[in-house]
Design an enzyme around this catalytic site. Structure first.
Site, PDB file in Angstrom:
ATOM      1  N   GLU A  35     -13.815   1.919   8.283  1.00 15.27           N
ATOM      2  CA  GLU A  35     -13.579   1.869   7.591  1.00 15.27           C
ATOM      3  C   GLU A  35     -14.577   2.339   6.386  1.00 15.27           C
ATOM      4  OE1 GLU A  35     -11.820  -0.398   6.247  1.00 15.27           O
ATOM      5  OE2 GLU A  35     -10.648  -0.231   7.886  1.00 15.27           O
ATOM      6  N   CYS A 190       3.620   3.092  -1.615  1.00 17.26           N
ATOM      7  CA  CYS A 190       2.980   2.306  -2.456  1.00 17.26           C
ATOM      8  C   CYS A 190       2.529   3.153  -3.037  1.00 17.26           C
ATOM      9  CB  CYS A 190       2.831   0.735  -2.630  1.00 17.26           C
ATOM     10  SG  CYS A 190       3.283  -0.113  -4.141  1.00 17.26           S
ATOM     11  N   CYS A 197      10.158   3.810  -3.483  1.00 16.92           N
ATOM     12  CA  CYS A 197      10.560   2.617  -3.529  1.00 16.92           C
ATOM     13  C   CYS A 197      11.340   2.040  -3.229  1.00 16.92           C
ATOM     14  CB  CYS A 197      10.465   1.890  -4.661  1.00 16.92           C
ATOM     15  SG  CYS A 197       9.460   1.660  -6.216  1.00 16.92           S
ATOM     16  N   CYS A 200      10.748   0.685   0.642  1.00 14.69           N
ATOM     17  CA  CYS A 200       9.789  -0.390   0.577  1.00 14.69           C
ATOM     18  C   CYS A 200      10.721  -1.578   0.499  1.00 14.69           C
ATOM     19  CB  CYS A 200       9.508  -0.251  -0.904  1.00 14.69           C
ATOM     20  SG  CYS A 200       7.618  -1.879  -1.301  1.00 14.69           S
ATOM     21  N   CYS A 206       9.858  -7.060  -5.736  1.00 13.67           N
ATOM     22  CA  CYS A 206       9.328  -6.761  -6.813  1.00 13.67           C
ATOM     23  C   CYS A 206       8.829  -6.601  -7.628  1.00 13.67           C
ATOM     24  CB  CYS A 206       8.872  -5.299  -6.085  1.00 13.67           C
ATOM     25  SG  CYS A 206       8.107  -4.055  -7.202  1.00 13.67           S
TER      26      CYS A 206
HETATM   27  S1  SF4 Z   1       9.192  -1.907  -4.484  1.00 12.46           S
HETATM   28 FE1  SF4 Z   1       7.096  -2.350  -5.901  1.00 12.46          FE
HETATM   29  S2  SF4 Z   1       5.908  -2.898  -4.135  1.00 12.46           S
HETATM   30 FE2  SF4 Z   1       7.592  -1.532  -3.035  1.00 12.46          FE
HETATM   31  S3  SF4 Z   1       7.181   1.013  -3.724  1.00 12.46           S
HETATM   32 FE3  SF4 Z   1       7.443   0.119  -5.116  1.00 12.46          FE
HETATM   33  S4  SF4 Z   1       6.229  -0.475  -6.766  1.00 12.46           S
HETATM   34 FE4  SF4 Z   1       5.473  -0.439  -4.509  1.00 12.46          FE
END
Ligand code: SF4
Length: 352
Positions: A35, A190, A197, A200, A206
């Site tokens: 870390e 992200c 996205c 995601c 989001c």
């Molecule tokens: S949808 Fe929202 S949380 Fe997901 S990658 Fe895109 S900006 Fe990031």
């Protein structure tokens, strides 16, 4: 809709990174080292450093007993050496105050040198599956976008809001996997620029994506106005070249060759005092702005033609008549080089 954390965990099970060397252990010491190394460095760079480090210092007591020079040697090339010094100091604190065993209480972990709240949370959740929220750069990016949290995350009010959100999103079970999942989401999907996205797991709620404003988050650090300073530089030109001075070691452009600054003298006074001659013509050039990290400098260049170089100004260690078709006498400050290049363009350099 299933919860934020369940969607992340599902995604992590299918796509998350699980084969990194520090993920093959639940040893708090190894997770701690990883870390700290990952704080300012990319995963791929960290891997060989991590492996060499834990091979040479396999335990906290081995690290505590090592020479500082040896620890720094293992850090050499990773940068941010305070991290290595703090690791070493913390290993000694653990040896003295915790019997050589990495503490498991978050307050004790945060009291160690070089470990903030997010790193402490990451170590305890990743290694021991404790339910501890984290808020590193990746997580801040995910949360500010997902919940459309405006403002620079370095601001106390924004940080507070983000910690509350991080806390409420961390699930009671599978805390370790969730921590890794949200870090992975920020690191792989992200991302800062061009987030993926469409892949995601939390796209459906989001807020930044829905508002087509992903690039507005996280909010930027407000820019501080830099002070603006002024100086006048003389381009004293004679048949023997351009007059340059070496700057004192202390101060800006220390030790570099530069055009002289006029200060509060008159041009006539400067020519008389420095060159023991008079100016035959002067010409003001356009202002040149140079940016330092803490201020901007507006340079007013003035071309000053002088009849002849002086007998009193010989080439020496701190002053020289630089002939434009010769190689530079040494390092030249960047804006001075620009002005000399401009002079070269406007002159026939073969006729100094
Ligand atoms: S949808 Fe929202 S949380 Fe997901 S990658 Fe895109 S900006 Fe990031």
């Amino acid at each position: 809709m299933i919860s934020f954390s369940d969607r992340l965990l599902e995604w992590f099970d299918a796509h998350g990174r699980k084969d990194l060397p520090w993920q093959q252990t639940k040893d708090t010491y190894r997770v701690w080292v990883s870390e700290i190394m990952l704080q300012q460095t990319q995963v791929q760079t960290v891997i060989p450093y991590f492996e060499r480090f834990v091979e040479s210092f396999p335990t906290i007591s081995a690290l505590a007993g090592a020479e500082m020079d040896n620890v720094l040697h293992h850090w050499s090339g990773l940068g941010y050496y305070a991290r290595a010094r703090n690791l070493h100091r913390a290993a000694r604190v653990i040896t003295m105050d915790h019997g050589g065993v990495f503490p498991t209480n978050i307050d004790d972990v945060m009291a160690l040198p070089g470990i903030g709240q997010s790193t402490a949370g990451a170590i305890l959740s990743l290694a021991l599956d404790q339910r501890q929220p984290i808020l590193d750069g990746n997580v801040k990016r995910v949360l500010t976008r997902h919940d459309a949290i405006r403002g620079w995350p370095g601001k106390t009010a924004v940080t507070k809001k983000l910690w509350e959100l991080a806390e409420s999103r961390t699930p009671p079970r599978r805390a370790s996997a969730y921590t890794q999942a949200i870090m992975d989401l920020g690191a792989t999907l992200c991302t800062r620029s061009s987030p993926a996205c469409d892949r995601c797991p939390v796209i459906d709620d989001c807020k930044a994506f829905a508002a087509n404003s992903v690039s507005d988050y996280p909010g930027r650090k407000p820019k501080k106005e830099k002070p603006l300073r002024h100086t006048t530089m003389l381009i004293a030109r004679s048949h023997d070249g351009v007059y340059l001075e070496r700057r004192p070691e202390a101060g800006i452009w220390g030790g570099l060759w530069s055009l002289p600054e006029l200060g509060d003298r008159s041009i006539e006074g400067w020519c008389r005092d420095k060159l023991n001659t008079a100016a035959t013509a002067t010409e003001s050039w356009h202002l040149l702005r140079h940016s330092f990290s803490h201020y901007d400098l507006d340079i007013q260049p003035i071309l000053v033609r002088v009849d002849s170089p002086l007998s009193t100004v010989a080439d020496c260690d701190t002053t020289t008549w630089y002939r434009l078709d010769d190689p530079p006498p040494g390092g030249i400050a960047a804006p001075v080089k620009k002005l000399i290049d401009q002079l070269k363009k406007s002159s026939n350099v073969t006729h100094n």
